[in-house]
Design an enzyme around this catalytic site. Structure first.
Site, short mmCIF file in Angstrom:
data_model
loop_
_atom_site.label_atom_id
_atom_site.label_comp_id
_atom_site.label_asym_id
_atom_site.label_seq_id
_atom_site.Cartn_x
_atom_site.Cartn_y
_atom_site.Cartn_z
N ALA A 110 0.76 -1.18 -0.03
CA ALA A 110 0.06 -0.04 0.10
C ALA A 110 0.96 1.33 0.09
O ALA A 110 0.66 2.25 -0.48
CB ALA A 110 -0.90 -0.20 1.12
N CYS B 114 3.51 -12.05 -0.47
CA CYS B 114 3.05 -13.53 -1.01
C CYS B 114 4.16 -14.44 -1.29
O CYS B 114 3.77 -15.63 -1.46
CB CYS B 114 2.14 -12.85 -2.15
C1 LIG Z 1 3.33 -15.30 3.77
C2 LIG Z 1 2.14 -14.60 3.24
C3 LIG Z 1 1.56 -14.98 1.89
C4 LIG Z 1 0.49 -14.17 1.38
N1 LIG Z 1 -0.06 -14.41 0.31
C5 LIG Z 1 -0.68 -13.56 -0.34
C6 LIG Z 1 -1.12 -13.89 -1.46
O1 LIG Z 1 -1.01 -15.07 -2.43
N2 LIG Z 1 -2.26 -13.03 -2.31
C7 LIG Z 1 -2.55 -11.93 -1.52
O2 LIG Z 1 -3.37 -11.12 -2.28
N3 LIG Z 1 -2.06 -11.59 -0.36
C8 LIG Z 1 -1.25 -12.35 0.07
N4 LIG Z 1 -0.78 -11.92 1.36
C9 LIG Z 1 -1.41 -10.66 1.97
C10 LIG Z 1 -0.39 -9.54 1.37
O3 LIG Z 1 1.06 -9.75 1.57
C11 LIG Z 1 -0.82 -8.32 2.36
O4 LIG Z 1 -1.95 -8.19 2.14
C12 LIG Z 1 -0.06 -6.88 2.06
O5 LIG Z 1 1.38 -7.27 2.16
C13 LIG Z 1 -0.33 -5.89 2.62
O6 LIG Z 1 0.48 -4.69 2.39
P1 LIG Z 1 0.39 -3.49 3.39
O7 LIG Z 1 1.42 -2.40 2.57
O8 LIG Z 1 -0.82 -2.98 3.71
O9 LIG Z 1 0.98 -4.03 4.49
P2 LIG Z 1 2.43 -4.69 4.90
O10 LIG Z 1 2.97 -5.61 3.87
O11 LIG Z 1 2.12 -5.35 6.25
O12 LIG Z 1 3.60 -3.53 5.04
C14 LIG Z 1 3.38 -2.57 6.04
C15 LIG Z 1 4.86 -2.22 6.37
O13 LIG Z 1 4.90 -1.05 7.09
C16 LIG Z 1 5.74 -1.43 8.44
N5 LIG Z 1 5.40 -0.63 9.42
C17 LIG Z 1 4.46 -0.83 10.34
N6 LIG Z 1 4.43 0.08 11.20
C18 LIG Z 1 5.48 1.04 10.83
C19 LIG Z 1 6.02 2.17 11.85
N7 LIG Z 1 5.39 2.72 12.84
N8 LIG Z 1 7.13 2.74 11.17
C20 LIG Z 1 7.75 2.12 10.05
N9 LIG Z 1 7.10 1.15 9.50
C21 LIG Z 1 6.02 0.58 9.75
C22 LIG Z 1 5.72 -2.94 8.64
O14 LIG Z 1 6.96 -3.60 9.23
C23 LIG Z 1 5.39 -3.38 7.38
O15 LIG Z 1 6.65 -3.64 6.63
C24 LIG Z 1 0.27 -12.85 2.17
C25 LIG Z 1 0.89 -12.09 3.31
C26 LIG Z 1 1.81 -13.38 3.97
C27 LIG Z 1 2.37 -12.97 5.06
#
Ligand SMILES: Cc1cc2nc3c(=O)[nH]c(=O)nc-3n(C[C@H](O)[C@H](O)[C@H](O)COP(=O)(O)OP(=O)(O)OC[C@H]3O[C@@H](n4cnc5c(N)ncnc54)[C@H](O)[C@@H]3O)c2cc1C
Length: 459
Positions: free
Chosen positions: A14, A45
């Site tokens: 995101a 993923c």
């Molecule tokens: C093993 C695994 C397999 C998956 N497989 C799939 C799939 O096949 N298909 C699918 O659609 N989705 C899948 N997902 C889900 C997908 O990875 C997540 O929906 C996606 O990563 C969400 O993205 P995001 O940017 O919202 O959050 P995140 O990926 O959680 O990223 C947020 C980041 O912000 C950082 N952060 C948080 N708080 C702070 C702070 N205060 N200061 C600085 N940094 C901070 C965190 O450490 C993290 O690195 C999977 C997830 C995992 C764990």
């Protein structure tokens, strides 16, 4: 005049989508992203395939690195910085340098919170023992892969039997381990119907995975060095070399809450369709927010990478003065479980029942392609449809087939499209779908499933 400033917290799906879209729309602005680790813009993923060794290095999961963002997009990423506070009145984010440097103060005109989710750990004695792992971030993946490489463990116990637990079962199995999945009461892959998950259970059995169902886990037992040596169940101990907790995730809304932003009862940050929080200058996107389910019209928390990317892009668009909205999701999922592909969209039978629909279901098994193309031989795909008796509309679909057919993953997307367009089974039955022997039977599985479902609706 000072440059306009956009700050993003979190640099994965995101966060980097938000930052990139903002930068595209505002080439002159200052864009800073705060990330509390080394890696940015990677595909979580792919972590199971990194642990299995299929992906050799973590950089194989990285879409673009911090240097690319700096040099090509003029986006500054502060890695190893933890955002500790948002001050909405002063419009400032404070970030702590995790490598020991001084605190950073970032002023913003617009802010996007993309903090994702954190693993939800069961509250049991011993959860903090050594060799109990989670898999959420790139750093988690590295810790787990290094442990497996260095310790060469023989046995793993996976707690939880959702898609991530099952994908990790395959990863550990590929590393030559004896794998046990321990599941509390309830079925595996709970977003599927029980008759569909029976096929998955059979696959696990064939692949030598031990599945302990209806387990009441009481805690974890340590050896003399504080490392886990057994999972304590109500009726016995299960010895293991290490444990993976695959027990779901919780939205990380801590900073938002402390900043006085509205947070929903399920812990997600409250946003409108524009991804705007209760403070109009602060946006939130990805796994830290919920979504509207387009079948029920209700708010849900179904975190997915695809959703996070789209929401991030919309947050970046609107923060930079545009006008875009995120309408919602239909809960589509696909996952590889050993030699099977399992996929679903919309509501399962139990979800449809909980929503009070008067529904019926129909299931077919049909070859993935024509028998006139025998290389590879056709393999059956099982398709289950859940439909509303009153309106004849599709409520949900589930498909399971052999992975090598590849036909499940794309066909479920047709059902997802149908759901998003509120189509009836009759309308699905009239879709003009492609046909050629290597790819599809003469009547595609989607059309046959709809034809059979239509008969069921008429009885
Ligand atoms: C093993 C695994 C397999 C998956 N497989 C799939 C799939 O096949 N298909 C699918 O659609 N989705 C899948 N997902 C889900 C997908 O990875 C997540 O929906 C996606 O990563 C969400 O993205 P995001 O940017 O919202 O959050 P995140 O990926 O959680 O990223 C947020 C980041 O912000 C950082 N952060 C948080 N708080 C702070 C702070 N205060 N200061 C600085 N940094 C901070 C965190 O450490 C993290 O690195 C999977 C997830 C995992 C764990």
């Amino acid at each position: 005049m000072e440059k306009e400033s956009f700050v993003v917290i979190g640099a994965v799906a995101a966060g980097m989508s938000a930052a990139s879209r903002f930068r595209r729309n505002k080439p002159e602005a200052e864009v800073n992203v705060v990330q509390n680790g080394e890696y940015v813009s990677y595909g979580s993923c792919g972590l199971p395939y990194f642990v299995s060794g299929l992906v050799k290095e973590l950089k194989g999961l990285v879409v673009y690195d911090a240097t690319f963002f700096k040099e090509k997009r003029n986006i500054n990423i502060l890695r190893w910085h933890e955002a500790t506070k948002i001050d909405p009145d002063a419009k400032v984010v404070l970030a702590r340098n995790l490598k020991g440097g001084s605190e950073v103060k970032l002023s913003y005109d617009k802010l996007a919170i993309c903090t994702g989710a954190f693993p939800s750990k069961p509250e049991l004695p011993g959860t903090e023992l050594k060799n109990i792992f989670v898999i959420r971030t790139a750093e988690d993946g590295i810790i787990l892969r290094n442990f497996v490489d260095e310790e060469a463990p023989n046995k793993v116990a996976i707690i939880g039997a959702g898609p991530i637990g099952l994908e990790m079962a395959e990863a550990f199995s590929m590393r030559g381990m004896e794998v046990t999945i321990i599941k509390r009461p309830g079925s595996i892959l709970k977003m599927f119907d029980d008759d569909m998950t029976k096929m998955v259970e059979e696959e696990l059995k064939v692949k030598g995975v031990n599945l302990v169902k209806n387990a009441i886990i009481q805690g974890f037992e340590a050896d003399g060095e504080g490392k886990v040596k057994a999972v304590i169940l109500a009726d016995r101990r299960h010895e293991t070399n290490f444990v993976l907790l695959a027990t779901g995730s919780k939205p990380d809304s801590r900073l938002a809450k402390e900043a006085g932003l509205r947070v929903n009862t399920d812990g997600t940050i409250a946003v409108n369709e524009r991804m705007q929080t209760s403070n109009p200058d602060i946006y939130a996107a990805g796994d830290c927010v919920g979504q509207k389910h387009l079948v029920t019209g209700k708010d849900v928390y179904i975190p997915r990478g695809t959703t996070a990317n789209k929401q991030g892009r919309i947050a970046g668009e609107n923060a930079s003065g545009g006008s875009d909205s995120f309408d919602g999701i239909v809960g589509t999922l696909v996952s590889k479980v050993f030699d099977l592909t399992v996929a679903r969209t919309g509501l399962s039978s139990s979800e449809a029942a909980a929503e009070g629909y008067d529904f019926t279901t129909s299931t077919i098994s049909h070859p993935d392609h024509a028998f006139t193309y025998p290389n590879p031989e056709p393999e059956d795909i099982t398709t289950k449809l859940i439909m509303d008796k009153k309106t004849g509309k599709l409520l949900g679909a589930q498909m399971i087939g052999k992975h090598k057919t590849m036909g499940v993953a794309k066909r479920i997307d047709v059902f997802a499209t149908a759901l998003q367009n509120r189509m009836t089974i009759k309308e699905i039955n009239t879709l003009d779908l492609s046909y050629s022997p290597p790819y599809s039977p003469f009547y595609d599985n989607i059309l046959i499933a709809a034809e059979v479902a239509l008969k069921k609706l008429r009885t």
